[in-house]
Design an enzyme around this catalytic site. Structure first.
Site, mmCIF file in Angstrom:
data_model
loop_
_atom_site.group_PDB
_atom_site.id
_atom_site.type_symbol
_atom_site.label_atom_id
_atom_site.label_comp_id
_atom_site.label_asym_id
_atom_site.label_seq_id
_atom_site.Cartn_x
_atom_site.Cartn_y
_atom_site.Cartn_z
ATOM 1 C CE LYS A 87 -4.006 1.981 2.393
ATOM 2 N NZ LYS A 87 -5.010 1.788 3.464
ATOM 3 C CB SER A 162 -7.458 4.399 2.140
ATOM 4 O OG SER A 162 -7.005 3.609 3.231
ATOM 5 C CB SER A 186 -9.164 2.328 5.004
ATOM 6 O OG SER A 186 -9.522 3.688 5.015
#
Length: 491
Positions: A87, A162, A186
């Site tokens: 990520k 996210s 997220s």
């Protein structure tokens, strides 16, 4: 079915547990596995924008070193030979970490984040980074550096966020495992939107370094995969104590490896279709989640409609979240306000407005809710609920503004089904729960509709620290349904 090394799409469709076993038994090399995924990324990723930084040369060199280690007879890590793209909010040494912000567009960290270090130490091979919203703020993945990530099941839709790039990469078979993080959904929302599996962990299960706040309890890191077993495998590498992190749990990560066997007969299940009337839910989502009750009942579970005490959870979450943004990003508001998106400025300013009385009230109420949660899970083994209140929405929207006729006034409002449960400090697993019918989903007709339907996720929540039990129950549910086996139709 035997895997032919040159059939990259077949190879990339294998589960992480199976791939790792093939590499360990020398039926596949790490180079073959990495090469196949790099080939698929080259062909598929341009249509999705899931992976935003790629180091093919470095990944192949690391794969060759992995194969040398295999040949030496040395002990191999549980993730040996598996490619992963981290990520883009997690620092990676020698590879840029942008946070989706122009301020960090060329930033190359000198050190790995602890979870990155642990995953690579377990044998995973870094191939790149996955897309995020700017500073991971929001559950729709778009930013001014790389643009938006598209949903593999319908590229006109959001992949969530996210951890949207991570979820899209998994669904599109670009990586077999992915790391995510979750404060208000997220990790769970993108797993739901992309028909994959994601686990929000108990605070302290996956220690976080570096961090500005070692006492943070809302934001956690967690594993993502296409199956529950793959998520458990990755968690085994991420979890475990670290003395530098005062909240880290002593349980070693290895306890999460191995078969996830569980009989659901007699399981005590609380079912909260709208969290006790606290959240509006899209009718199609509500209908699909309601069907999952029958899956548990057919397996012998006792299901009762009930919900934990969430009174005050809204204020607790928003207060502590605002404080986290103030702590982490407050200085940027003074130096770089013009380069921050409006919703990010709003987040930070909400934190700057907090008083000591606000924080004291939130901490006190958070403590009460935790004790109420523990008492609730003495009556039930798990809670099941929708992951997200909506279906994957139009990629050009910043956030859904109406849910089942109710106005959503900010970009946080539509995420309540996830973030109200964040406050409980409990592990929450997002697992695929099926697809909507033909042409459904609430977006405009024509090019924004989908004949194949849209994914919906089920949230399975257990008592604090009960990740192993939640994974076992999730695996039994997954075996009974098979929803996660449905791959997207991609060129």
């Amino acid at each position: 079915m035997p895997v032919h090394p040159t059939d990259s799409d077949t190879l990339c469709g294998l589960d992480a547990v199976e791939l790792a076993g093939l590499v360990r038994r020398r039926e596949l090399s790490a180079r073959e596995v990495v090469s196949a995924h790099l080939d698929r990324i080259e062909r598929v990723n341009p249509a999705l924008n899931a992976i935003v930084t790629l180091d093919a040369e470095g990944a192949l060199a690391a794969a060759d070193r992995a194969d040398e280690l295999t040949a030496s007879g040395a002990e191999l890590g549980p993730l040996h030979g598996l490619p992963i793209a981290f990520k883009d909010t997690h620092p990676t040494r020698g590879m840029r970490t942008t946070h989706g912000s122009p301020l960090f567009a060329d930033h190359v960290p000198d050190e790995d984040e602890l979870l990155v270090e642990r995953i690579q130490a377990a044998g995973a091979i870094r191939i790149g980074k996955t897309n995020v919203p700017e500073f991971a703020a929001g559950s729709h993945t778009f930013n001014p550096v790389f643009g938006a990530t598209r949903n593999p099941y319908d590229p006109a839709r959001s992949a969530g966020g996210s951890s949207g790039g991570a979820a899209a990469a998994l669904a599109a078979r670009l990586t077999p495992i992915a790391d995510g993080s979750d404060m208000g959904g997220s990790l769970r929302n993108p797993a739901s939107f992309c028909n994959v599996v994601g686990l929000r962990t108990t605070p302290g299960r996956v220690p976080a370094l570096p961090t500005n706040d070692l006492w943070e309890t809302l934001g956690v890191a967690g594993p993502m995969g296409r199956t529950v077993a793959d998520v458990a495998l990755l968690l085994s590498a991420m979890a475990g104590p670290d003395l530098r992190c005062p909240q880290s749990l002593e349980t070693p990560g290895a306890v999460f490896r191995g078969p996830l066997e569980r009989d659901l007969k007699g399981l005590r299940v609380a079912y909260a279709p709208d969290l006790g009337g606290r959240v509006p839910v899209d009718p199609e989502v509500r209908e699909l989640v309601a069907r999952q009750v029958k899956v548990f009942e057919a397996a012998g579970a006792h299901v009762v409609e009930d919900c934990p005490d969430l009174d005050g959870a809204e204020d607790v979450f928003r207060t502590l979240r605002a404080q986290a943004f103030r702590t982490g990003l407050g200085p940027l508001l003074e130096t770089s306000r013009e380069q921050l998106k409006p919703s990010l400025i709003w987040n930070i300013e909400e934190g700057l407005r907090l008083t000591s009385a606000d924080l004291a009230r939130a901490r006190t109420e958070h403590s009460r809710l935790h004790l109420a949660s523990v008492a609730f899970f003495e009556r039930y083994d798990v809670l099941i609920a929708p992951v997200s209140q909506v279906l994957p929405f139009d990629i050009d929207l910043e956030y859904p503004t109406v849910i089942d006729g109710q106005q959503q006034h900010s970009y946080l409002d539509w995420m309540r089904s996830a973030y109200l449960l964040t406050v409980l400090g409990a592990p929450a697993l997002s697992v695929p729960a099926g697809f909507t019918g033909r042409g459904s989903g609430g977006c405009p007709p024509g090019e924004h509709s989908t004949d194949a339907g849209l994914p919906v996720g089920l949230q399975i929540v257990g008592p604090p620290r009960a990740e192993r039990a939640v994974l076992e129950i999730g695996a039994a549910y997954e075996a009974a349904t098979g929803h996660g086996r449905r791959a997207p139709s991609l060129p």
